[in-house]
Design a protein around this motif. Structure first.
Motif, short mmCIF file in Angstrom:
data_model
loop_
_atom_site.label_atom_id
_atom_site.label_comp_id
_atom_site.label_asym_id
_atom_site.label_seq_id
_atom_site.Cartn_x
_atom_site.Cartn_y
_atom_site.Cartn_z
N ARG A 97 7.73 4.50 -13.51
CA ARG A 97 8.01 4.22 -12.10
C ARG A 97 6.69 4.33 -11.35
NH1 ARG A 97 10.90 6.39 -15.31
NH2 ARG A 97 9.12 7.78 -15.49
N ILE A 98 6.43 3.41 -10.40
CA ILE A 98 5.13 3.40 -9.74
C ILE A 98 5.25 3.01 -8.27
CG2 ILE A 98 4.66 1.04 -10.57
CD1 ILE A 98 1.65 1.88 -10.67
N PHE A 99 4.61 3.80 -7.40
CA PHE A 99 4.47 3.50 -5.98
C PHE A 99 3.05 2.99 -5.73
CE2 PHE A 99 7.80 5.89 -3.24
CZ PHE A 99 8.80 5.69 -4.18
N ALA A 100 2.90 2.16 -4.71
CA ALA A 100 1.58 1.71 -4.27
C ALA A 100 1.10 2.64 -3.15
CB ALA A 100 1.65 0.29 -3.74
N GLN A 101 -0.14 3.09 -3.22
CA GLN A 101 -0.68 3.86 -2.10
C GLN A 101 -1.39 2.90 -1.14
OE1 GLN A 101 -4.21 6.44 -1.88
NE2 GLN A 101 -2.80 8.13 -1.51
N LEU A 102 -0.90 2.85 0.09
CA LEU A 102 -1.44 1.95 1.10
C LEU A 102 -2.49 2.69 1.91
CD1 LEU A 102 1.84 0.15 2.19
CD2 LEU A 102 0.25 -0.42 0.34
N TRP A 103 -3.65 2.04 2.06
CA TRP A 103 -4.88 2.73 2.45
C TRP A 103 -5.61 1.97 3.54
CZ3 TRP A 103 -9.53 2.85 -1.44
CH2 TRP A 103 -10.35 3.96 -1.20
N HIS A 104 -5.93 2.65 4.60
CA HIS A 104 -6.90 2.16 5.58
C HIS A 104 -7.89 3.28 5.79
CE1 HIS A 104 -8.88 0.37 8.95
NE2 HIS A 104 -7.97 -0.56 9.16
N VAL A 105 -9.14 3.04 5.46
CA VAL A 105 -10.13 4.13 5.50
C VAL A 105 -10.65 4.40 6.90
CG1 VAL A 105 -10.85 3.63 3.14
CG2 VAL A 105 -12.16 2.67 5.05
N GLY A 106 -10.46 3.46 7.84
CA GLY A 106 -10.99 3.69 9.19
C GLY A 106 -12.51 3.78 9.18
N ARG A 166 2.97 -2.96 7.77
CA ARG A 166 4.29 -3.53 7.50
C ARG A 166 4.18 -4.65 6.46
NH1 ARG A 166 8.12 -3.04 11.29
NH2 ARG A 166 6.53 -3.10 12.93
N ALA A 167 3.20 -5.53 6.65
CA ALA A 167 3.00 -6.63 5.71
C ALA A 167 2.63 -6.11 4.32
CB ALA A 167 1.92 -7.57 6.22
N ALA A 168 1.80 -5.05 4.28
CA ALA A 168 1.40 -4.48 2.99
C ALA A 168 2.60 -3.91 2.24
CB ALA A 168 0.33 -3.42 3.20
N ALA A 169 3.52 -3.26 2.97
CA ALA A 169 4.72 -2.73 2.33
C ALA A 169 5.57 -3.86 1.76
CB ALA A 169 5.53 -1.91 3.34
N ARG A 170 5.70 -4.94 2.50
CA ARG A 170 6.45 -6.09 1.99
C ARG A 170 5.77 -6.67 0.76
NH1 ARG A 170 7.49 -8.52 8.06
NH2 ARG A 170 9.39 -7.32 8.49
N ASN A 171 4.45 -6.75 0.81
CA ASN A 171 3.70 -7.26 -0.34
C ASN A 171 3.88 -6.35 -1.56
OD1 ASN A 171 2.75 -9.47 1.05
ND2 ASN A 171 0.75 -8.58 1.51
N ALA A 172 3.89 -5.04 -1.32
CA ALA A 172 4.07 -4.10 -2.43
C ALA A 172 5.43 -4.30 -3.09
CB ALA A 172 3.92 -2.66 -1.93
N MET A 173 6.46 -4.49 -2.30
CA MET A 173 7.77 -4.72 -2.87
C MET A 173 7.81 -6.06 -3.61
SD MET A 173 8.90 -1.86 -2.04
CE MET A 173 10.55 -1.96 -2.73
N ALA A 174 7.13 -7.07 -3.06
CA ALA A 174 7.07 -8.36 -3.73
C ALA A 174 6.31 -8.26 -5.06
CB ALA A 174 6.40 -9.40 -2.82
N ALA A 175 5.36 -7.34 -5.12
CA ALA A 175 4.59 -7.13 -6.35
C ALA A 175 5.34 -6.31 -7.38
CB ALA A 175 3.26 -6.45 -6.02
N GLY A 176 6.50 -5.78 -7.01
CA GLY A 176 7.32 -5.06 -7.97
C GLY A 176 7.19 -3.55 -7.95
N PHE A 177 6.49 -3.00 -6.96
CA PHE A 177 6.40 -1.54 -6.86
C PHE A 177 7.76 -0.95 -6.53
CE2 PHE A 177 1.88 -2.53 -6.25
CZ PHE A 177 1.29 -1.54 -7.03
N ASP A 178 7.97 0.30 -6.92
CA ASP A 178 9.21 1.00 -6.62
C ASP A 178 9.21 1.60 -5.22
OD1 ASP A 178 10.58 0.81 -9.25
OD2 ASP A 178 8.79 1.86 -9.93
#
Length: 371
Positions: A97-106, A166-178
């Motif tokens: 099982r794998i989650f994507a870590q969404l990152w903005h370094v600022g 928001r778009a990154a979360a949708r992309n993560a789900m489209a990529a198959g992340f849990d």
């Protein structure tokens, strides 16, 4: 029934985790160039470690201005989404099982990584003395340089960043992340809004504690919307550390309020990063117990845990899962080694960032090393 705390199952939303061992996000800087795309090598690396109860993938930038280190993967283009699909399919095929870590370094970036643009932050405060990893003038020779001076985001731009999440979360789900994990720790953009010394704004995103937490809340809501399920969203926080120049005047009050806010939003877990360097301050047990009382979801702790300390934390009830970072680098079969008490291999520091398979996928499992 397994009485070993590390090998009890745990329910995380729709997922059943087979053990309490987490592989946390670790930057390895091996995305394909140009394009910052996850690749087959990365898919093999994560699949080797699919025995973890949960894998959280390496920090993945949500937009071009979110990038802070050379050769890190993104998740904001179709090719990047397709690249990550190779990893999620490989991990799932291996039973993980794998989650994507969404990152903005600022502000923790350099103009050379941003096409010459200036980094952005909550406020125009440079992280003096903080170095970031760049590819060098030839694009191939790595090195560390002082992070560039940032500019403050306008209110309109803050709204745009929230939409990028928001778009990154949708992309993560489209990529198959849990699911997805928001990187709100270690001095990166979310942390730059939360911590009082990094945020000097006088508008609705700065000043009082509720205003400094506003960006965190807006991003968390966007991720929940993007995933379609609050239990598929986790948030990483580093309450009492001072990494990369972010310091808060009253961190216990600040982060208990953050935990309460995220609990009210229903996010699936909090991933608490403790200081893991030598002579670092210990996180008081009383504070961990207060976090447990403030947040009703799953709690993950990371920070130089041994198997013994991990078992004690889970048995005591203030932790549900324990993340083992560096041990997972050199021990692809780490859960089995922890289960049997087998010795752990040591990683090669010189191969952590950049390069190819060496130091990434060529560490043998215990059976291979004994053979």
């Amino acid at each position: 029934m397994n009485h070993d705390p590390l090998f009890q199952t745990l329910r995380l939303g729709a997922l059943t985790l087979p053990n309490r061992i987490v592989m946390p996000p670790m930057t390895r800087s091996r995305a394909s160039q140009p394009g910052d795309e996850a690749n087959e090598l990365m898919a093999a690396y994560y699949a080797q470690r699919a025995g973890a109860g949960l894998i959280v993938g390496e920090g993945t930038h949500i937009a071009p201005l979110a990038k802070g280190y050379a050769w890190t993967p993104g998740i904001h283009t179709p090719a990047q989404v397709a690249g990550w699909r190779k990893t999620t399919e490989a991990v799932h095929a291996a039973g993980g099982r794998i989650f994507a870590q969404l990152w903005h370094v600022g502000r923790l970036s350099h103009s050379s990584l941003l096409g010459g643009e200036q980094p952005v932050s909550s406020s125009a405060i440079q992280a003096v003395g903080v170095k970031v990893f760049i590819a060098g003038e030839d694009g191939r020779t790595p090195g560390f340089v002082q992070a560039s001076a940032p500019r403050a985001l306008s209110v309109a731009e803050i709204g745009e960043v929230v939409e990028q999440y928001r778009a990154a979360a949708r992309n993560a789900m489209a990529a198959g992340f849990d699911g997805v994990e928001l990187h709100g720790a270690n001095g990166y953009l979310v942390n730059q809004f939360i911590d009082s010394n990094a945020n000097t704004r006088s508008d609705e995103y700065g000043g009082s504690l509720p205003k400094r937490l506003r960006f965190l809340g807006e991003v968390a809501r966007a991720l929940i919307d993007g995933c379609g399920d609050a239990s598929r969203v986790g948030v990483r926080l580093a309450p009492l550390t001072t990494l990369n120049g972010c310091v808060d005047d009253d961190p216990e009050t600040t982060y208990l309020a953050a935990a309460k806010l995220l609990g009210e939003l229903g996010v699936g877990y909090l991933h608490i990063a403790e200081a893991d360097w030598d002579d670092a301050p210990l996180m008081p047990l009383a504070f961990k117990q207060e976090l447990r009382a403030a947040f009703p979801g799953v709690l993950i702790y990371a920070g130089k845990y041994t198997a013994e300390r991990a078992r004690e934390a889970i048995a005591a009830g203030w932790a549900d899962l324990i993340a083992f970072g560096r041990p997972f680098v050199a021990n692809p079969d780490l859960p089995e080694r922890l289960r049997t008490g087998a010795p752990l291999a040591t990683h090669d520091r010189a191969t952590l960032f950049g390069g190819g398979a060496h130091g990434l996928t060529d560490y043998p499992a215990l059976a291979e090393s004994l053979a």
